[in-house]
Design an enzyme around this catalytic site. Structure first.
Site, PDB file in Angstrom:
ATOM      1  N   GLU A 200       0.842  -1.203   0.000  1.00 28.95           N
ATOM      2  CA  GLU A 200       0.000   0.000   0.000  1.00 28.95           C
ATOM      3  C   GLU A 200       0.868   1.241   0.000  1.00 28.95           C
ATOM      4  OE1 GLU A 200      -2.558   0.024   3.448  1.00 28.95           O
ATOM      5  OE2 GLU A 200      -4.013  -1.316   2.491  1.00 28.95           O
ATOM      6  N   LYS A 237      -3.790   0.473  22.132  1.00 30.81           N
ATOM      7  CA  LYS A 237      -4.542   1.701  22.378  1.00 30.81           C
ATOM      8  C   LYS A 237      -4.479   2.039  23.868  1.00 30.81           C
ATOM      9  CE  LYS A 237      -7.719   0.646  18.654  1.00 30.81           C
ATOM     10  NZ  LYS A 237      -8.982  -0.009  18.314  1.00 30.81           N
ATOM     11  N   ARG A 292     -15.800  -8.188  16.693  1.00 32.76           N
ATOM     12  CA  ARG A 292     -16.047  -8.441  18.121  1.00 32.76           C
ATOM     13  C   ARG A 292     -16.503  -7.152  18.791  1.00 32.76           C
ATOM     14  NH1 ARG A 292     -10.597  -7.288  17.349  1.00 32.76           N
ATOM     15  NH2 ARG A 292     -10.001  -5.439  18.540  1.00 32.76           N
TER      16      ARG A 292
HETATM   17  C1  MV4 Z   1      -1.226   1.936   7.549  1.00 33.10           C
HETATM   18  C2  MV4 Z   1      -0.550   3.088   7.999  1.00 33.10           C
HETATM   19  C3  MV4 Z   1      -0.151   4.015   7.051  1.00 33.10           C
HETATM   20  N1  MV4 Z   1      -0.384   3.784   5.731  1.00 33.10           N
HETATM   21  N2  MV4 Z   1      -1.444   1.768   6.227  1.00 33.10           N
HETATM   22  C4  MV4 Z   1      -1.386  -0.309  11.768  1.00 33.10           C
HETATM   23  C5  MV4 Z   1      -2.325  -1.332  12.240  1.00 33.10           C
HETATM   24  C6  MV4 Z   1      -2.987  -1.877  11.049  1.00 33.10           C
HETATM   25  N3  MV4 Z   1      -4.381  -2.027  11.316  1.00 33.10           N
HETATM   26  C7  MV4 Z   1      -2.749  -0.882   9.975  1.00 33.10           C
HETATM   27  N4  MV4 Z   1      -1.817   0.082  10.495  1.00 33.10           N
HETATM   28  C8  MV4 Z   1      -1.390   1.123   9.722  1.00 33.10           C
HETATM   29  N5  MV4 Z   1      -1.642   0.998   8.397  1.00 33.10           N
HETATM   30  C9  MV4 Z   1      -1.030   2.667   5.352  1.00 33.10           C
HETATM   31  N6  MV4 Z   1      -1.233   2.455   4.053  1.00 33.10           N
HETATM   32  C10 MV4 Z   1      -0.313   3.248   9.360  1.00 33.10           C
HETATM   33  C11 MV4 Z   1      -0.717   2.244  10.229  1.00 33.10           C
HETATM   34  C12 MV4 Z   1      -0.378   2.471  11.613  1.00 33.10           C
HETATM   35  C13 MV4 Z   1      -1.350   2.652  12.577  1.00 33.10           C
HETATM   36  C14 MV4 Z   1      -2.699   2.593  12.270  1.00 33.10           C
HETATM   37  C15 MV4 Z   1      -3.642   2.751  13.239  1.00 33.10           C
HETATM   38  C16 MV4 Z   1      -3.259   2.983  14.535  1.00 33.10           C
HETATM   39  C17 MV4 Z   1      -1.939   3.025  14.873  1.00 33.10           C
HETATM   40  C18 MV4 Z   1      -0.969   2.864  13.912  1.00 33.10           C
HETATM   41  C19 MV4 Z   1       0.360   2.926  14.272  1.00 33.10           C
HETATM   42  C20 MV4 Z   1       1.302   2.754  13.325  1.00 33.10           C
HETATM   43  C21 MV4 Z   1       0.939   2.516  12.001  1.00 33.10           C
END
Ligand code: MV4
Length: 451
Positions: A200, A237, A292
């Site tokens: 991505e 979180k 959930r």
């Molecule tokens: C991302 C992102 C930036 N760009 N995807 C982290 C958990 C997973 N559910 C997806 N995550 C992320 N995906 C793209 N294309 C940044 C994160 C991410 C993040 C997302 C939500 C909450 C905390 C986070 C911490 C680091 C990175």
């Protein structure tokens, strides 16, 4: 409605489900490990059954013991809570095969949304916004470079079987991509037994905003607005709030509609959460769907007045959900949840199991505490470190912040270290006060804060 349900979980969420069940006149069978024998959920249950020793693999993850306990006790349904077996499709299937209702979505839905690459593909086809990328597994470095050239660097390599941030690698140029692609595959193979990865565009400084949804077997589906969960540390979180301080009403509606499109598109029933990334331009992208009830569900209960766990029981028993008339939802106040963990923020958040010697609860207007411990409780080292959730609310965010400060001051826990001092520092932070945080905020802006 059910006459009797079994709670296949422990701690504060077991107590939360117990409260919802009892308010609906439903009897509670509580399973427990030997480590949890003397806890509040066991004491407040109508029946309690020991299902094994402390290690989760032998108790809260032991499907045979749990299903056996349901059969012996005459429970008609099983609430899995969060964690443990809550997103295990095999368990949901085993319940149904044994004439028990799994209080959650169907096993097929769990399967369909569990693989992150497949879930993203499904959402894209349904017209839910997704991050530009490979739209499916990437097999080789050459393919990865082709997609990266298409969407532009930096990119993020994600494990299909991952989730919650496990198995993610950034690449800022073509050389780094080759290295990170192979590293991500190796990591995914070790962590998940599945080396499938996809690619991505990296969204920089995003916020984590998720939509709470409910859908029943009568064709009703609705959303309960968003929660902002950007304050995390290493993908854990720590604090969640609603409404999101930077979301416009227009984007809230669009995100809510996208979430409902997702829910209807996969035939989802029960409570669920659609996670989105919100970029600095206010655009949002589907990340994952959680099948959930979540730790932070009280935030949504507070801003909407809907009892999510009661609705889960109604939906699972075949009744229509009762909150349909309140749609479309808009937040009626501002709510913030603080996770009080038995962890020491002064020592890299290391877990601090032990005996709680004092536990003085905050109270007064705009305060809710979901806690399963009391003075004298032992916090075992075997399970997660969540001991309580403090939820505060106010008419405005500023009022909620003021309540949070005074409630955290009132909250006196002795005998174990907790995350209360961490939350007090967050509340003092100007960026947090302005509401301009992002998912790496704690790692980036809090690295030298002393607790
Ligand atoms: C991302 C992102 C930036 N760009 N995807 C982290 C958990 C997973 N559910 C997806 N995550 C992320 N995906 C793209 N294309 C940044 C994160 C991410 C993040 C997302 C939500 C909450 C905390 C986070 C911490 C680091 C990175």
């Amino acid at each position: 409605m059910f006459k009797r349900i079994l709670i296949a979980n422990r701690g504060e969420i077991a107590l939360r489900v117990n409260r919802a069940a009892h308010e609906l006149g439903v009897e509670v069978v509580q399973v427990y490990s030997t480590a949890d024998k003397d806890t509040l959920p066991v004491k407040l249950a109508d029946q309690a059954i020991c299902i094994g020793p402390a290690p989760s693999a032998k108790s809260y993850l032991n499907m045979q013991s749990i299903i056996g306990a349901a059969q012996i006790s005459g429970a008609e349904a099983i609430h899995p809570g969060y964690g443990f077996l809550s997103e295990n499709a095999d368990f949901a299937r085993a319940c149904v095969d044994n004439d028990l209702v799994f209080i959650g979505p169907s096993a097929d839905c769990i399967d369909q949304l569990g693989n992150k690459a497949a879930a993203k593909d499904t959402m894209k086809k349904l017209g839910v916004p997704t991050v530009p990328g490979s739209d499916g597994p990437v097999e080789s470095v050459e393919d990865a470079r082709r997609f990266a050239d298409e969407v532009g660097y930096p990119v993020l390599i994600k494990a299909s079987a991952g989730g919650g941030g496990k198995g993610m690698r950034e690449a800022h140029d073509a050389d780094e991509l080759a290295e990170q692609f192979n590293a991500a595959r190796g990591e995914a193979k070790v962590a998940f037994g599945n080396d499938e990865v996809y690619l991505e565009k990296l969204i920089q400084r995003p916020r984590h905003v998720e939509i709470q949804v409910l859908a029943d077997s009568h064709g009703n589906a609705m959303h309960l607005c968003e929660r902002d969960c950007s304050i995390q540390r290493r993908h854990q979180k720590l604090l969640e709030e609603a409404p999101c301080p930077v979301l416009t009403e227009e984007t809230r509606q669009a995100m809510g509609e996208a979430a409902l499109k997702a829910v209807r598109g996969v035939g989802y029933q029960n409570a669920g959460t659609i996670e989105f990334l919100l970029d600095t331009d206010g655009k949002f992208y589907f990340m994952e769907m959680n099948t959930r009830v979540q730790v932070e569900h009280p935030v949504s209960e507070t801003i909407t007045g809907v009892d999510i766990v009661k609705e889960q029981l109604r939906i699972a028993s075949g009744e229509p959900m009762t909150c349909i008339s309140k749609a479309p939802m808009s937040p009626r106040c501002h709510a913030i949840e603080f996770r009080i963990n038995a962890e020491d923020p002064a020592h890299d958040f290391r877990p601090c199991p032990g005996t709680v010697t004092r536990f003085d609860l905050p109270g007064g207007p705009g305060v809710r505490v979901d806690a399963f411990v009391r003075a004298g409780s032992k916090i075992p080292s075997t399970y997660d470190s969540l001991v309580a959730k403090l939820i505060v609310w106010g008419d405005t965010r500023d009022e909620a912040l003021a309540r949070a400060r005074r409630a955290l001051t009132e909250f006196n826990i002795e005998g174990i270290a907790t995350t209360i001092p961490f939350h007090q520092k967050v509340l003092e932070n100007e960026m947090f006060q302005r509401g301009t945080v992002y998912t790496d905020f704690i790692e980036t802006e809090f690295s030298d804060v002393q607790f």
